[in-house]
Design a protein around this motif. Sequence first.
Motif, PDB file in Angstrom:
ATOM      1  N   SER A  45      38.360  36.690  41.527  1.00  9.32           N
ATOM      2  CA  SER A  45      38.283  38.077  42.081  1.00  9.32           C
ATOM      3  C   SER A  45      37.039  38.613  42.921  1.00  9.32           C
ATOM      4  O   SER A  45      37.300  39.537  43.837  1.00  9.32           O
ATOM      5  CB  SER A  45      38.273  39.110  40.566  1.00  9.32           C
ATOM      6  N   LYS A  46      36.048  37.969  42.804  1.00  7.37           N
ATOM      7  CA  LYS A  46      35.108  38.212  43.721  1.00  7.37           C
ATOM      8  C   LYS A  46      34.023  37.010  43.917  1.00  7.37           C
ATOM      9  O   LYS A  46      33.755  36.375  42.927  1.00  7.37           O
ATOM     10  CB  LYS A  46      34.248  39.444  43.141  1.00  7.37           C
ATOM     11  N   TYR A  47      33.401  36.897  45.125  1.00  3.65           N
ATOM     12  CA  TYR A  47      32.372  36.171  45.403  1.00  3.65           C
ATOM     13  C   TYR A  47      31.024  36.878  45.103  1.00  3.65           C
ATOM     14  O   TYR A  47      30.863  38.153  45.355  1.00  3.65           O
ATOM     15  CB  TYR A  47      32.334  35.651  46.739  1.00  3.65           C
ATOM     16  N   HIS A  48      30.006  36.398  44.846  1.00  5.09           N
ATOM     17  CA  HIS A  48      28.842  36.862  44.167  1.00  5.09           C
ATOM     18  C   HIS A  48      27.572  36.391  44.940  1.00  5.09           C
ATOM     19  O   HIS A  48      27.398  35.417  45.371  1.00  5.09           O
ATOM     20  CB  HIS A  48      28.365  36.786  42.930  1.00  5.09           C
ATOM     21  N   GLU A 142      31.523  28.818  43.570  1.00  6.37           N
ATOM     22  CA  GLU A 142      31.863  29.713  44.693  1.00  6.37           C
ATOM     23  C   GLU A 142      31.989  29.152  45.938  1.00  6.37           C
ATOM     24  O   GLU A 142      32.848  29.437  46.940  1.00  6.37           O
ATOM     25  CB  GLU A 142      31.245  31.197  44.647  1.00  6.37           C
TER      26      GLU A 142
END
Length: 157
Positions: A45-48, A142
């Motif tokens: 859903s998202k890279y951090h 990631e």
Amino acid sequence: MKTKLTLFGAIFFIMMSMGHAQETKIVKKKKNHSESIITGKVNISKYHSRDQLDAMTKGKLLDLYIERIEVIVNILPNIAFATKPGITMENLGIPETKENKKALEANKEASGEYFDSTVEFQTKILPYSDTNDLIAAILFYEATLKSLHTYNDFKED
């Protein structure tokens, strides 16, 4: 009263037969439909950033770690065939023989079993890991997933 009961009964049986017809259509469609090589969760859903991960609780980090493992397990073993879902043996020109279909199904089952056993292990042991190591692993996973966007750059035309 009898008319209402009869009408209700007729509508009920019509609805049941329509449902059965739809179910039959779906089963026939599945039999003739070529199965995708990559299935399951294929993106996150998202890279951090490190700062974002540093601010998270260990429980949230564990969830992110497991989510990234799931995506990697679903994609990387099949990267020579596809990097996205929806690609089938038919798309790749692979004959859809019984043997090949069986091999694909066995591969999917093995991936599922591997993921399940990995998650079972991770949920028991991973909480003991060092938070910095956990963050480093998430960032590495990631980066690996981001690199899938450049996979086609390595192919010769």
